[in-house]
Motif scaffolding. Structure first.
Motif, mmCIF file in Angstrom:
data_model
loop_
_atom_site.group_PDB
_atom_site.id
_atom_site.type_symbol
_atom_site.label_atom_id
_atom_site.label_comp_id
_atom_site.label_asym_id
_atom_site.label_seq_id
_atom_site.Cartn_x
_atom_site.Cartn_y
_atom_site.Cartn_z
ATOM 1 N N SER A 2 0.724 -1.149 0.063
ATOM 2 C CA SER A 2 0.102 -0.013 -0.209
ATOM 3 C C SER A 2 0.977 0.864 -0.018
ATOM 4 N N LEU A 3 0.453 2.426 -0.519
ATOM 5 C CA LEU A 3 1.191 3.509 -0.974
ATOM 6 C C LEU A 3 0.847 4.773 0.198
ATOM 7 N N THR A 4 1.679 5.240 0.810
ATOM 8 C CA THR A 4 1.533 6.364 1.613
ATOM 9 C C THR A 4 1.979 7.616 0.770
ATOM 10 N N GLN A 5 1.054 8.368 0.483
ATOM 11 C CA GLN A 5 1.791 9.679 -0.101
ATOM 12 C C GLN A 5 2.506 10.540 0.818
#
Length: 208
Positions: A2-5
Motif C-alpha cells: 500500500s502507498l502512503t503519499q
C-alpha cells in the motif's frame, strides 16, 4: 503493498508589491530636504481578486537640501491594509527630482541722476545687499560692479544695466544672482557763450 503519499513542508513567502503612479517634483532651493510628488499612488503586483490597499501618510525627503540634478527622494510611511495584506510586503518607492538654484536680487541701491557728460558711465546711491537668502545660510555679495546707461544721451528714467556682482560664501552654490536693473535721468548740460565783451558807448538815448 500500500502507498502512503508523502507529507512535506515548505514556506510561502510574502510577495513584494511596489508603489507606482507618482513622480518626484522638482523644486527651487529652500534650505530644507522636504520633497513632494505628483500623480496618484497605486499598488503594482497584486494577485487577482486579492483585497489589499495602500494607506498611510507618506513622507518624502531628499538626502540633503543642496542644489542638484536627479537627486534621490526617499519615501517612508506607506503601508498596506486589507484582508490579504499579510501575503504581501511593501517596497517604499524611490524617486528622483531636481533642486534648482534660488534666485537672489540686489536691493538697497538706486540709480543716480547725472548731467550729460558724453559717456554712458552711471553711478548709484545706497548700500547694496542681498534679498532672499534662507535662514542660517552663509552667502555674501562681492565683486566690483559696473553701472552703465544704454547710451549717453539726455533722457528720463533711462535703464542702467549692472555687471560684476557675484556671490561668495559656503552656501553660494545653492543660489543664482540676478544683477540689478536700475534707472536714472541724464539731464542737459549747461553751456555758456565766451569770447565777447560788452563795448562802452556814448549816450544816445536808447538801450541798444
Amino acid at each position: 503493498y500500500s502507498l502512503t503519499q508523502p507529507s512535506l513542508t515548505a514556506d510561502i513567502t510574502a510577495k513584494e508589491v511596489t508603489v507606482i503612479g507618482i513622480t518626484g517634483e522638482n523644486k527651487i532651493y529652500d534650505g530644507t530636504t522636504t520633497a513632494s510628488v505628483t500623480g496618484t499612488a497605486e499598488l503594482s503586483g497584486l494577485e487577482t481578486d486579492d483585497i489589499v490597499t495602500l494607506t498611510g501618510t507618506p513622507i518624502f525627503a531628499f538626502a540633503d537640501a543642496n542644489v542638484g540634478t536627479g537627486k534621490t527622494i526617499t519615501t517612508t510611511d506607506y503601508s498596506l491594509t486589507g484582508a490579504d495584506k499579510d501575503n504581501y510586503s511593501l517596497t517604499q518607492p524611490s524617486l528622483t527630482a531636481d533642486i534648482t538654484a534660488k534666485g537672489l536680487t540686489v536691493t538697497g541701491i538706486t540709480g543716480a541722476n547725472k548731467i550729460y557728460d558724453g559717456n554712458t558711465a552711471a553711478s548709484v546711491t545706497g548700500t547694496a545687499e542681498l534679498s532672499g537668502i534662507e535662514t542660517d545660510d552663509v552667502v555674501t555679495l562681492t565683486g566690483t560692479p559696473i553701472f552703465a546707461f544704454a547710451d549717453a544721451n539726455v533722457g528720463t528714467g533711462k535703464i542702467i544695466t549692472t555687471t560684476g556682482y557675484s556671490l561668495a560664501g559656503a552656501n553660494k552654490d545653492n543660489y543664482s544672482l540676478t544683477q540689478p536693473s536700475l534707472s536714472a535721468d541724464i539731464t542737459t548740460k549747461e553751456v555758456t557763450v565766451i569770447g565777447i565783451t560788452g563795448a562802452n558807448k556814448i549816450y544816445d538815448g536808447n538801450t541798444a
